[in-house]
Scaffold this active site. Structure first.
Site, mmCIF file in Angstrom:
data_model
loop_
_atom_site.group_PDB
_atom_site.id
_atom_site.type_symbol
_atom_site.label_atom_id
_atom_site.label_comp_id
_atom_site.label_asym_id
_atom_site.label_seq_id
_atom_site.Cartn_x
_atom_site.Cartn_y
_atom_site.Cartn_z
ATOM 1 N N LEU A 104 0.865 -1.172 0.000
ATOM 2 C CA LEU A 104 0.000 0.000 0.000
ATOM 3 C C LEU A 104 0.900 1.220 0.000
ATOM 4 O O LEU A 104 1.963 1.220 0.644
ATOM 5 C CB LEU A 104 -0.901 0.012 1.249
ATOM 6 N N ASP A 105 0.493 2.259 -0.697
ATOM 7 C CA ASP A 105 1.281 3.490 -0.720
ATOM 8 C C ASP A 105 1.478 4.012 0.694
ATOM 9 O O ASP A 105 0.681 3.721 1.596
ATOM 10 C CB ASP A 105 0.573 4.564 -1.556
ATOM 11 N N LYS A 106 2.508 4.809 0.874
ATOM 12 C CA LYS A 106 2.829 5.324 2.201
ATOM 13 C C LYS A 106 1.646 6.040 2.840
ATOM 14 O O LYS A 106 1.398 5.909 4.049
ATOM 15 C CB LYS A 106 4.031 6.268 2.114
#
Length: 240
Positions: A104-106
């Site tokens: 998952l993106d930051k």
């Protein structure tokens, strides 16, 4: 099914039942980070972490954790400059080879599966499997039926990226919705929404295949998967 601690230790092949009992009685065994006090105590092997004399006991077990990833952490096992999702785990769990299945993106929140089961991770992430992933999204602007059609038809983005047909369900208020992807390309939800002129303001993954985020897990917390959840994941051919 719960089993006696001395039996679990003896099944590793390193000690007899008698030797296992002596290890516990002399305070040399820890269970899930705490010193074991009773060799007859029963534990669920699915969620058991054992050490003897300070060293991890390998019981040929595989681990499956559900993490509610908060924003601000990397979906990685380690990074020299930033904190990763593994930093949320106790030390004894950081030593069993766990890794995130996918990423998952930051700044994206939600469901993240952590495991040391490499074959399962490969099956869930293989392009040909098309495991459904559902996201809750909030955007600038209002989602419209035209957006639903664009997602359903499959989109080709400005940089040439061809996206498979995806699901979009508009919620109330109409700047929110559920997006269902059958692939996981880099920043895909954000890029698809940006192509529709509706930049993403908030993104949260709520399910992956058969696994759904536990509503009782606050961001930054985790739990072991239940036996039923593990069976659903490992027994599924396509995870959908």
């Amino acid at each position: 099914m719960a089993e006696r601690l001395d039996k679990i230790l003896s099944r590793t092949g390193h000690w007899s039942r008698k030797e296992a009992r002596e290890l516990v009685r002399t305070g040399r065994v820890t269970v899930n980070g705490a010193t074991a006090a009773d060799e007859s105590a029963k534990y669920d092997p699915v969620s058991l972490i054992l050490t003897v004399n300070g060293k991890m006991v390998v019981t040929d077990r595989l681990f499956y954790l559900m993490l509610h990833k908060p924003a601000g952490l990397l979906s990685a096992t380690e990074d020299s400059r930033q904190k990763t999702v593994l930093d949320l785990l106790p030390e004894h769990l950081r030593r069993v080879g766990l890794f995130p299945v996918g990423r998952l993106d930051k700044d994206t929140e939600g469901l993240l599966l952590l495991t040391n089961d490499g074959p399962l991770a490969h099956r869930l992430l293989a392009p040909g499997k098309h495991v459904d992933k559902i996201y809750y999204v909030r955007v600038d602007g209002a989602l419209a039926p035209e957006d639903v059609l664009a997602f359903r038809s499959g989109m080709t983005l400005g940089d040439g990226l061809a996206c498979l047909p995806a699901g979009l369900e508009i919620l109330d208020p109409p700047d929110t919705g559920y997006v269902t992807l059958r692939e996981g390309k880099f920043h895909q939800v954000k890029r698809m929404m940006a192509a529709r002129g509706k930049p993403v303001r908030y993104l949260k993954r709520i399910s992956m295949g058969n696994l759904t985020l536990d509503h009782d897990l606050a961001p930054g917390t985790w739990r072991f998967l239940s036996a039923e959840e593990i069976s659903a994941l490992t027994g599924s051919e396509n995870g959908t």
